[in-house]
Design an enzyme around this catalytic site. Structure first.
Site, PDB file in Angstrom:
ATOM      1  N   THR A  37     -15.152  -2.341   1.782  1.00 28.00           N
ATOM      2  CA  THR A  37     -14.632  -3.650   2.169  1.00 28.00           C
ATOM      3  C   THR A  37     -13.689  -3.555   3.370  1.00 28.00           C
ATOM      4  O   THR A  37     -13.068  -2.523   3.629  1.00 28.00           O
ATOM      5  CB  THR A  37     -13.890  -4.338   1.008  1.00 28.00           C
ATOM      6  OG1 THR A  37     -12.544  -3.828   0.914  1.00 28.00           O
ATOM      7  CG2 THR A  37     -14.623  -4.148  -0.310  1.00 28.00           C
ATOM      8  N   ASP A  55     -10.369  -9.868   1.557  1.00 27.14           N
ATOM      9  CA  ASP A  55      -8.929  -9.933   1.767  1.00 27.14           C
ATOM     10  C   ASP A  55      -8.302  -9.946   0.381  1.00 27.14           C
ATOM     11  O   ASP A  55      -8.415 -10.939  -0.348  1.00 27.14           O
ATOM     12  CB  ASP A  55      -8.555 -11.196   2.547  1.00 27.14           C
ATOM     13  CG  ASP A  55      -7.060 -11.331   2.784  1.00 27.14           C
ATOM     14  OD1 ASP A  55      -6.279 -10.541   2.206  1.00 27.14           O
ATOM     15  OD2 ASP A  55      -6.666 -12.248   3.532  1.00 27.14           O
ATOM     16  N   ASN A  78      -7.841   0.724  -2.967  1.00 27.95           N
ATOM     17  CA  ASN A  78      -7.309   1.589  -1.924  1.00 27.95           C
ATOM     18  C   ASN A  78      -6.571   0.831  -0.825  1.00 27.95           C
ATOM     19  O   ASN A  78      -5.684   1.377  -0.176  1.00 27.95           O
ATOM     20  CB  ASN A  78      -8.463   2.396  -1.314  1.00 27.95           C
ATOM     21  CG  ASN A  78      -8.073   3.116  -0.047  1.00 27.95           C
ATOM     22  OD1 ASN A  78      -7.328   4.092  -0.071  1.00 27.95           O
ATOM     23  ND2 ASN A  78      -8.563   2.617   1.094  1.00 27.95           N
ATOM     24  N   TYR A 141       7.667  -0.419   0.573  1.00 23.69           N
ATOM     25  CA  TYR A 141       6.433   0.305   0.291  1.00 23.69           C
ATOM     26  C   TYR A 141       6.568   1.127  -0.988  1.00 23.69           C
ATOM     27  O   TYR A 141       5.716   1.046  -1.888  1.00 23.69           O
ATOM     28  CB  TYR A 141       6.071   1.213   1.463  1.00 23.69           C
ATOM     29  CG  TYR A 141       4.780   1.986   1.238  1.00 23.69           C
ATOM     30  CD1 TYR A 141       3.550   1.387   1.463  1.00 23.69           C
ATOM     31  CD2 TYR A 141       4.809   3.309   0.805  1.00 23.69           C
ATOM     32  CE1 TYR A 141       2.370   2.082   1.253  1.00 23.69           C
ATOM     33  CE2 TYR A 141       3.630   4.017   0.590  1.00 23.69           C
ATOM     34  CZ  TYR A 141       2.414   3.406   0.821  1.00 23.69           C
ATOM     35  OH  TYR A 141       1.249   4.098   0.604  1.00 23.69           O
ATOM     36  N   LYS A 145       4.627   0.622  -4.633  1.00 26.30           N
ATOM     37  CA  LYS A 145       3.816   1.648  -5.280  1.00 26.30           C
ATOM     38  C   LYS A 145       4.340   1.977  -6.681  1.00 26.30           C
ATOM     39  O   LYS A 145       3.563   2.322  -7.578  1.00 26.30           O
ATOM     40  CB  LYS A 145       3.770   2.907  -4.410  1.00 26.30           C
ATOM     41  CG  LYS A 145       2.958   2.740  -3.136  1.00 26.30           C
ATOM     42  CD  LYS A 145       1.498   2.406  -3.436  1.00 26.30           C
ATOM     43  CE  LYS A 145       0.636   2.387  -2.188  1.00 26.30           C
ATOM     44  NZ  LYS A 145      -0.794   2.137  -2.478  1.00 26.30           N
ATOM     45  N   THR A 176      -3.741   9.855   7.985  1.00 24.08           N
ATOM     46  CA  THR A 176      -4.393   8.615   8.388  1.00 24.08           C
ATOM     47  C   THR A 176      -3.543   7.897   9.436  1.00 24.08           C
ATOM     48  O   THR A 176      -2.387   8.249   9.675  1.00 24.08           O
ATOM     49  CB  THR A 176      -4.584   7.674   7.176  1.00 24.08           C
ATOM     50  OG1 THR A 176      -3.290   7.256   6.706  1.00 24.08           O
ATOM     51  CG2 THR A 176      -5.330   8.374   6.051  1.00 24.08           C
TER      52      THR A 176
END
Length: 233
Positions: A37, A55, A78, A141, A145, A176
């Site tokens: 996606t 989304d 993810n 962040y 998590k 990444t």
């Protein structure tokens, strides 16, 4: 234990970074099809990859994806965002956006796809957490998590009755674009994907991908000051 060969999977945020690595590893292990996606779909170039618009912050978009991908056996939560700013001085809109994507997004996906997984015999839900689920200094962040970790642990109980394996994934920093500017050691995405799919095939409930993650989880029994792995306040 989840059988990957012959399965159909959906990977949110599946066109970049870790998502791309999960898609590649699933196919390498014999998955029949992967829905990868993206908010703005592109062309995959592989007939086994179906690029799907999604989304995770939009209820209608998630519902449409679940209606389209009604043959899914494994769901990877993810997709995520990172807005690096202190909690006290950062833009509150960024904090809201972080929780909307990183916490409520996976919950929307889990709620929408739980009936799909049940109809397929249970399947698996994989939630991508972080070493920062337990660490201090990562602003919204890390807080998001931590919330996702708690959410995953509760979903595991709620989904047990339909025989859905729920795998929580904790890792430090994958190499990444999201963390390209951070001067820290990073794990190759392909290595993360292999470790996670090994855990999925074993039937695990949680996987700690790297040494920094294992060390920090062990530190949870000690003073909270020891959880400041970023060296910031």
């Amino acid at each position: 234990m989840t059988v990957i060969e012959g399965s159909t999977a959906l990977v949110t945020g599946g066109r970049r970074g870790l998502g791309r690595a999960f898609t590649a590893e699933l196919l390498a292990r014999g998955a029949r099809k992967v829905y990868a996606t993206a908010r703005v779909p592109d062309t995959a170039g592989d007939p086994r990859v179906d690029v799907l618009a999604l989304d995770v912050t939009d209820d209608a978009s998630v519902a449409a994806a679940a209606a389209r991908a009604d043959d899914v056996d494994i769901v990877f939560n993810n997709a995520g965002v990172l807005y690096p700013a202190p909690l006290l001085t950062g833009d509150l809109q960024d904090v809201r956006a972080t929780f909307e994507t990183n916490v409520l997004g996976p919950l929307r996906v889990a709620r929408a796809f739980a009936p799909v997984l049940a109809a397929r015999g249970g399947g698996a839900l994989v939630d991508i957490h972080s070493v920062l689920s337990w660490g201090a200094g990562a602003g919204a962040y890390g807080a998001s998590k931590a919330a996702l970790w708690s959410l995953t642990n509760s979903l595991r109980l709620e989904l047990a009755g339909q025989r859905t394996q729920v795998l929580g994934v904790h890792l430090g920093f994958a190499d990444t674009d999201m963390v390209a500017a951070l001067p820290v050691g990073k794990v190759p995405p392909a290595e993360v994907a292999r470790t996670v799919l090994d855990a999925l095939a074993r039937g695990d409930s949680e996987v700690l991908v790297d040494d920094v993650t294992r060390a920090l989880k062990a530190a949870l029994s000690g003073p909270v000051e020891n959880l400041n792995i970023l060296g910031t306040h």
